[in-house]
Every structure is written in C-alpha cells, then in structure tokens.
Design a protein around this motif. Structure first.
Motif, PDB file in Angstrom:
ATOM      1  N   MET A   1      33.948  45.438  36.924  1.00 50.63           N
ATOM      2  CA  MET A   1      32.902  46.191  37.596  1.00 50.63           C
ATOM      3  C   MET A   1      32.811  45.797  39.069  1.00 50.63           C
ATOM      4  N   LEU A   2      32.790  44.510  39.318  1.00 51.98           N
ATOM      5  CA  LEU A   2      32.656  44.030  40.695  1.00 51.98           C
ATOM      6  C   LEU A   2      33.894  44.373  41.519  1.00 51.98           C
ATOM      7  N   THR A   3      35.050  44.407  40.888  1.00 55.14           N
ATOM      8  CA  THR A   3      36.286  44.747  41.582  1.00 55.14           C
ATOM      9  C   THR A   3      36.223  46.165  42.123  1.00 55.14           C
ATOM     10  N   SER A   4      35.653  47.067  41.355  1.00 57.84           N
ATOM     11  CA  SER A   4      35.564  48.459  41.806  1.00 57.84           C
ATOM     12  C   SER A   4      34.579  48.628  42.953  1.00 57.84           C
ATOM     13  N   LEU A   5      33.674  47.686  43.107  1.00 55.41           N
ATOM     14  CA  LEU A   5      32.684  47.736  44.182  1.00 55.41           C
ATOM     15  C   LEU A   5      33.096  46.928  45.410  1.00 55.41           C
ATOM     16  N   SER A   6      34.232  46.259  45.341  1.00 58.80           N
ATOM     17  CA  SER A   6      34.593  45.324  46.419  1.00 58.80           C
ATOM     18  C   SER A   6      34.709  46.002  47.781  1.00 58.80           C
ATOM     19  N   ASP A   7      35.271  47.196  47.847  1.00 60.70           N
ATOM     20  CA  ASP A   7      35.373  47.883  49.137  1.00 60.70           C
ATOM     21  C   ASP A   7      33.990  48.176  49.711  1.00 60.70           C
ATOM     22  N   ASP A   8      33.071  48.590  48.838  1.00 60.67           N
ATOM     23  CA  ASP A   8      31.703  48.864  49.286  1.00 60.67           C
ATOM     24  C   ASP A   8      30.992  47.587  49.727  1.00 60.67           C
ATOM     25  N   ILE A   9      31.254  46.503  49.025  1.00 64.35           N
ATOM     26  CA  ILE A   9      30.643  45.215  49.375  1.00 64.35           C
ATOM     27  C   ILE A   9      31.136  44.766  50.751  1.00 64.35           C
ATOM     28  N   VAL A  10      32.417  44.896  50.989  1.00 64.85           N
ATOM     29  CA  VAL A  10      32.985  44.510  52.283  1.00 64.85           C
ATOM     30  C   VAL A  10      32.411  45.375  53.397  1.00 64.85           C
ATOM     31  N   THR A  11      32.295  46.673  53.147  1.00 59.70           N
ATOM     32  CA  THR A  11      31.733  47.575  54.154  1.00 59.70           C
ATOM     33  C   THR A  11      30.293  47.210  54.476  1.00 59.70           C
ATOM     34  N   LEU A  12      29.505  46.924  53.447  1.00 63.11           N
ATOM     35  CA  LEU A  12      28.113  46.543  53.683  1.00 63.11           C
ATOM     36  C   LEU A  12      28.018  45.283  54.536  1.00 63.11           C
ATOM     37  N   ALA A  26      20.443  43.786  46.174  1.00 60.36           N
ATOM     38  CA  ALA A  26      20.578  45.234  45.997  1.00 60.36           C
ATOM     39  C   ALA A  26      21.246  45.559  44.661  1.00 60.36           C
ATOM     40  N   LEU A  27      22.272  44.803  44.304  1.00 57.81           N
ATOM     41  CA  LEU A  27      22.947  45.037  43.032  1.00 57.81           C
ATOM     42  C   LEU A  27      22.041  44.719  41.848  1.00 57.81           C
ATOM     43  N   GLU A  28      21.222  43.687  41.961  1.00 54.69           N
ATOM     44  CA  GLU A  28      20.272  43.367  40.893  1.00 54.69           C
ATOM     45  C   GLU A  28      19.272  44.498  40.703  1.00 54.69           C
ATOM     46  N   GLN A  33      24.270  42.365  37.357  1.00 53.72           N
ATOM     47  CA  GLN A  33      24.101  40.930  37.530  1.00 53.72           C
ATOM     48  C   GLN A  33      25.389  40.342  38.099  1.00 53.72           C
ATOM     49  N   VAL A  34      25.270  39.740  39.261  1.00 57.90           N
ATOM     50  CA  VAL A  34      26.420  39.138  39.929  1.00 57.90           C
ATOM     51  C   VAL A  34      25.924  37.931  40.715  1.00 57.90           C
ATOM     52  N   SER A  35      26.786  36.938  40.841  1.00 58.91           N
ATOM     53  CA  SER A  35      26.380  35.756  41.595  1.00 58.91           C
ATOM     54  C   SER A  35      26.677  35.958  43.075  1.00 58.91           C
ATOM     55  N   GLU A  36      25.926  35.262  43.874  1.00 55.84           N
ATOM     56  CA  GLU A  36      26.145  35.302  45.324  1.00 55.84           C
ATOM     57  C   GLU A  36      27.519  34.721  45.664  1.00 55.84           C
ATOM     58  N   LYS A  37      27.935  33.751  44.878  1.00 59.53           N
ATOM     59  CA  LYS A  37      29.243  33.127  45.082  1.00 59.53           C
ATOM     60  C   LYS A  37      30.370  34.145  44.867  1.00 59.53           C
ATOM     61  N   ALA A  38      30.246  34.995  43.852  1.00 62.61           N
ATOM     62  CA  ALA A  38      31.269  36.012  43.579  1.00 62.61           C
ATOM     63  C   ALA A  38      31.367  36.997  44.743  1.00 62.61           C
TER      64      ALA A  38
END
Length: 76
Positions: A1-12, A26-28, A33-38
């Motif tokens: 799930m997080l892998t598919s959002l990685s481009d959006d995370i980088v853009t943000l 924002a994801l919560e 549920q994702v860690s800040e470290k991830a």
C-alpha cells in the motif's frame, strides 16, 4: 500500500514542503496506519534518485563564450 503512495509522498514533501510527521497525520486521517520512520525512508530513497541538472563547469562555459573575429578585422 505504501509503495503505491510513494510518488505522492515524495511530491508532498519536496514540492509542498510537508514533513514526514505531517504526511503520517494525513494518512492516519484516511485510516492508513504507517510509521513516520517508513515515510522518512521513502523520502531518503527518493533523494538519491533526484534528477538535478548540473551547471556547466567554468572551462565549458568559457569555451562557449569565445568570440569570432568580426568581418572588419578579417578584411584587413
């Protein structure tokens, strides 16, 4: 799930200036549920993939600036 959002995370992070903590919050809010470290790891991996353009070296820039003699000096 997080892998598919990685481009959006980088853009943000890079274009909008959001921190890993902001993105986590924002994801919560979307029940993801994702860690800040991830998130930080995704951002760290993307930093190596940046496509920065390099400035030409001074010697290259100067060689392009060489002027040709004008027609007046060639006719003499």
């Amino acid at each position: 799930m997080l892998t598919s959002l990685s481009d959006d995370i980088v853009t943000l992070s890079t274009k909008k200036g959001y921190s890993a903590a902001d993105i986590k919050k924002a994801l919560e809010g979307l029940d993801i549920q994702v860690s800040e470290k991830a998130i930080a790891e995704i951002l760290k991996k993307s930093a190596g993939k940046s496509t920065r353009s390099r400035k030409p070296s001074r010697s290259t820039a100067n060689s392009n600036a060489v002027t040709q003699p004008s027609q007046d000096t060639q006719a003499s």
